[in-house]
Each structure stands twice: as structure tokens, then as C-alpha cells.
Design a protein around this motif. Structure first.
Motif, short mmCIF file in Angstrom:
data_model
loop_
_atom_site.label_atom_id
_atom_site.label_comp_id
_atom_site.label_asym_id
_atom_site.label_seq_id
_atom_site.Cartn_x
_atom_site.Cartn_y
_atom_site.Cartn_z
N GLY A 69 -5.00 21.89 111.92
CA GLY A 69 -4.64 20.48 112.05
C GLY A 69 -3.20 20.17 111.74
N VAL A 70 -2.46 21.11 111.23
CA VAL A 70 -1.07 20.83 110.86
C VAL A 70 -0.11 21.78 111.57
CG1 VAL A 70 0.58 20.60 108.97
CG2 VAL A 70 -1.82 20.04 108.59
N PRO A 71 0.63 21.27 112.56
CA PRO A 71 1.61 22.12 113.23
C PRO A 71 2.71 22.51 112.23
CG PRO A 71 1.49 19.91 114.23
CD PRO A 71 0.65 19.88 113.03
N ASP A 73 5.91 22.96 112.43
CA ASP A 73 7.16 22.20 112.38
C ASP A 73 6.96 20.84 111.72
OD1 ASP A 73 5.74 21.26 114.57
OD2 ASP A 73 7.50 20.98 115.82
N SER A 74 5.80 20.24 111.92
CA SER A 74 5.51 18.97 111.26
C SER A 74 5.30 19.18 109.76
CB SER A 74 4.27 18.31 111.86
OG SER A 74 4.48 18.01 113.23
N TRP A 75 4.70 20.30 109.42
CA TRP A 75 4.52 20.65 108.01
C TRP A 75 5.90 20.78 107.35
CZ3 TRP A 75 6.26 24.95 105.36
CH2 TRP A 75 5.78 25.11 104.06
N ARG A 76 6.80 21.50 108.01
CA ARG A 76 8.14 21.69 107.45
C ARG A 76 8.87 20.36 107.30
NH1 ARG A 76 13.18 22.47 109.62
NH2 ARG A 76 12.37 22.64 111.73
N LEU A 77 8.77 19.50 108.30
CA LEU A 77 9.41 18.18 108.20
C LEU A 77 8.84 17.40 107.01
CD1 LEU A 77 11.41 16.11 109.46
CD2 LEU A 77 9.42 15.11 110.60
N GLU A 80 10.43 18.63 103.90
CA GLU A 80 11.84 18.24 103.75
C GLU A 80 12.00 16.75 103.46
OE1 GLU A 80 14.07 20.33 103.30
OE2 GLU A 80 12.98 22.11 103.96
N ALA A 81 11.08 15.93 103.98
CA ALA A 81 11.18 14.48 103.76
C ALA A 81 10.40 14.04 102.52
CB ALA A 81 10.69 13.72 104.99
N ASN A 83 7.31 14.19 101.85
CA ASN A 83 5.98 13.65 102.06
C ASN A 83 4.92 14.62 101.55
OD1 ASN A 83 6.51 11.12 103.37
ND2 ASN A 83 7.24 12.32 105.13
N LYS A 84 5.21 15.88 101.72
CA LYS A 84 4.32 16.94 101.24
C LYS A 84 4.83 17.33 99.86
CE LYS A 84 1.12 20.00 102.33
NZ LYS A 84 -0.16 19.59 102.89
#
Lengths: 283, 283
Positions: A69-71, A73-77, A80-81, A83-84
Motif C-alpha cells: 500500500g505504500v509506494p 517514493d511516497s514513503w521517502r517523501l 523527508e516532510a 509526516n512519517k
């Protein structure tokens, strides 16, 4: 097409490489030339073939994340932001993605943009030039890179192993991050003094100094390491040390790190910069 | 190969589209299906062909940034990680990149990961359930999307035009951002009350309510708009409003926005979430 290229590369490499020691020897920081080359290809997939010639192909994150469910590149973003947060390991299916990111030109390109911003900011400052203006640098994944370690230990997909990681640190062989080093010397030229502030502990002072010097760092103003046995979160420890700097009359005009815990917590410094780090999280 | 595909698409579209009104009609938010399709292609380049059938091809950011020095994906990361601040426009050579990002599956995928984190956080909260627990939502590019406007105005590469943008706002037609709406209803189900806090001004209250309702938002607790003529930075205004909420006994358990100015400034809320926005910057 990418697959065909990879096969060609694998065949060529199988002939050329032959042993695991070649693999060890081939780990290096991406150069400016690599960045150019990556820009020409615009395909991260072929950026770091060596690493994948010597480990099982894990399947592209592009296939595997669909179950998770988590791509990647979106995980990495999201990392970095900020959120994670409080994550413990890179998702297993992102090992290949993170490997490509780190060893291809992408990590270097992203770091370059951050440093360009930092330099533009520093050049725009009205400096008092009284020798009290400092810039705080984190060390690991900011000034020195532990990529040679992480590249042989799953790119953050495996649990942190303090024993093997400390062995690596004690080699004192971590390469400089070239973009950060560019900032470091630019600041010195501007009259801003670099201060290292690291989660490394006092007993690692000698090897840290040696490693920094070997890698071309010199003329820093302070190297602040954590007292052995000191218990506090990274944010509490680092903001406490920055408070001490301020109390001693220093002006922290900038602060750069790869972790949000390097740059959060008052006094943060007049301006903060977050370098990319998809390998690990320190809270 | 990507070029060949594009040519095929352009030919097909030239036959099918014919006029600019078709272009207008075809702007829509990426659906879950689009996201799946993008995942299968794993090529952002073919995600949003319509937009480029009707505007001059600008050349890929991958070619143009090399003169400018800033690759568009690194620029976007620097924006999201708050390294790039006070920027006024998207770099002109990134128009196509940003268009692809926004209209392909990428923006939606990135937003989904942020919302998944927010929901996991909310579900993990120990709630008092006293009706005082609130979650702050920004509106533009957080709850509602102005992408239909930006898609026809250069994707942030042109100077902000208050007149034409306000005309768009007064249509009340901005679509809901589906991931945010999922969070909105999840929070209500958990007993956390949504509060909208926006830089839109009081004179836009009626159309904003209408737009939110049309798009499926209901049961919010408050809608806080900026008094007309109020002069302050977004950070000062929004943190002031959050302070008033706290003073009135509310607990801000979460806060989500697309701008760093939505989520910085005490009291920020117990946890903040930054949605992607490569279109504009509000300081």
C-alpha cells in the motif's frame, strides 16, 4: 527496455567482477560525473548496477508496494516532510529503491539543491563578523556518509546493529558528503564558524576527528559529542547543546542535519536545512 | 520510447479532442483507478497527455534543468522538506513536470501516504471523548483542490493573479481532495471534531460553505476565515487562531495543511501533517 539493459549489465559485470571483494571496492560516493550521467539516462533503474549484481533481485518496489500500500517514493517523501515519524526500518520491499536512490545520482542531486539553498541563504546574511556567528553541522549522513556500511547491510531494511555499526565507525573510513563539505568551506570563507554537534559519544572523539580530517574537513570551531551514558532524546540533547552555545554568546545562523531531530527544538538556529536520509530515523 | 508514445497519444488526441472546451471538461482529480494505472505504467510521462496536447511542449525538465541547475524533482523535495522557502513561482522549466505530478497518480499517491499516517495516528490516540478534541484542516490544496485553476494557469509558473484566482474561488466549484476527505470522516467517526482554518476571507464564507457542502463535506465544527483587511503573516494568523481554540478549552489533536505556514507556530497541534503542494508558497 530497462530490463534488457540490466541483463546486458549483469552479463558484463558477471565477467568483470567475479568476487565479493570487487563489490566492496566498488562502493563509493556518487561523483559529479555520476550525477551528469544519471541526468542523461533519467533512469534510476540502471544507476547502480553493481549492488544488484551481487544480491538477489528483490523485484521492483513498483510491484511490491501494491500489496503493502505504500509506494517507496511516497514513503521517502513522507519521511523527508516529517509526516512519517518513529519508523524503525525501511520497508523490506523498498531496499532496491533506496539502494538506487542512494547510489545513483538522485541522493546527490537532492543534497545539492539543499546545499545551494543554504549557501544562497548564508550569502544573503548581514554578518557582524565578530567571530560569534556559527553554523551547526550534524555528522552522520550530514558531514560524513555511512553509505558504505548501509550498502552492505540492507539499506536500512534490517534492524540496527550497534555492534557492527560501531565497528564501522571505528574504522574512521566514512567518506565526506561532498555537497555538505562545499557548504562547510563556503561558510568558513564567509566568516561563519562550523560547529559539529553529533550523537556520537565522547569515546569516539579521536576516531571522529581522524575520519573528519582524512576526509578533508579542517578548521572547525567545535566538535560536540554526547557524554557517555547521557540519556535524553536526540532533540533534547541537541537543543540543549545549542542553548549552551547561545548562552556562551554564539549566534547560530544556520543548522543542517539529515534528521528532523537535528533541527527541531528551540533554539533551532536562525535557519534550518534538512538533508535527505531514507536510511534510518532518530527521534 | 516515451517520445514515441507521446506522439501516438498526440495524434489520437488531436483527432478526438478538437477544441479547447474538451480540454476544460477533461480536468478532473485523479481517481483511484488513475493511481492504479499509473502504478502499472510507472511512467509519469504518459499520465496526463491531455494537458500537453493543448499547450506547447516545453521539453522535459530533465533537459532544461541542466542549464538552471535544479532538477524539478529535487526542487519539489526541497519545497516539501521546507528547505526551499519564500519562493514566488515554480521554475518555468518545471511546468510540465509539475503538471504530470499533479494530474498523474503521483500527487494522489503522495497524499494517500500522508493521510494513512494521519489516520494511524488518530486511531492510536487515547481520546477523552469530551467533545473538545478537534483537528484543524486548512482548505485550499488541503480540503479543496484548486487544480482546475492551476492547470489552466501554468501550474504555478506564472505570477499569482488575485483577480482571476478569486473569480475561480467564487465559482465554488473546487473539487474535494479525496484523501483529505477520507481523513475528515474518519476523525468524525472517532469523535474528533474537524475545524476549518483558512486564509480565505470572511466575505468568501458563503461560497466556501457552498463549495464544501457540494463536495461532500458536512458536520464540521467551525469554519474560521480571516477578517477582511487583517494584516499578518499566515503563520501569525493561523497560530493566533489555534491559540484562541486552546484558550476556549479545545485540544488540537491534529493539524493538516499543504503549506508549512499551516502547521508551524505554537500551538501547532499535538501532531502536524504536511500535504504535498508544488504549486505555490504562502509564508
Amino acid at each position: 527496455m530497462a530490463m534488457a539493459k540490466l541483463v546486458v549489465l549483469l552479463v558484463a559485470l558477471a565477467a568483470a567482477v567475479g568476487s565479493c571483494s570487487a563489490w566492496e571496492l566498488n562502493i563509493r560516493m556518487p561523483t559529479a560525473r555520476d550525477v551528469e550521467a544519471a541526468a542523461e539516462r533519467l533512469e534510476e533503474d540502471v544507476a547502480a548496477p553493481l549492488i544488484h549484481a551481487l544480491r538477489p533481485v528483490l523485484g521492483s518496489g513498483g510491484q511490491l508496494w501494491r500489496r503493502a500500500g505504500v509506494p517507496c517514493d511516497s514513503w521517502r517523501l513522507a519521511v523527508e516532510a516529517y509526516n512519517k515519524r518513529d519508523w524503525r526500518m525501511v520497508p523490506a520491499y523498498c531496499e532496491r529503491y533506496v539502494g538506487h536512490y542512494m547510489l545513483g545520482g538522485h541522493y546527490r542531486r537532492d543534497s545539492r539543491v539543499v546545499v545551494d539553498e543554504a549557501i544562497a541563504y548564508a550569502e544573503g546574511l548581514k554578518l557582524a563578523g565578530n567571530g560569534k556567528e556559527v553554523w551547526v553541522f550534524d555528522i552522520d549522513e550530514t558531514s560524513l556518509s555511512n553509505l558504505p556500511y548501509y550498502a552492505t547491510h540492507g539499506f536500512g531494511t534490517r534492524p540496527y546493529n550497534a555492534t557492527s555499526f560501531n565497528e564501522y565507525v571505528l574504522e574512521g573510513s566514512a567518506p565526506a558528503l561532498p555537497e555538505t563539505q562545499r557548504l562547510f568551506y563556503k561558510l568558513i570563507a564567509l566568516g561563519i564558524k562550523p560547529v559539529f554537534l553529533t550523537g556520537r559519544t565522547e569515546n569516539q572523539r579521536a576516531i571522529t576527528v581522524k575520519n573528519l580530517r582524512r576526509q578533508g574537513y579542517a578548521s572547525w570551531d567545535k566538535l560536540l559529542l554526547k557524554p557517555i551514558g547521557f540519556k535524553a532524546t536526540a532533540i533534547a540533547y541537541k537543543s540543549g547543546e545549542r542553548q549552551k552555545l547561545q548562552n556562551a554568546g554564539f549566534i547560530i545562523v544556520g543548522n543542517i542535519g539529515d534528521q528532523w531531530s537535528d533541527i527541531l527544538g528551540a533554539p533551532e538556529g536562525a535557519r534550518t536545512f534538512k538533508l535527505p536520509d531514507p536510511l534510518y530515523y532518530i527521534g
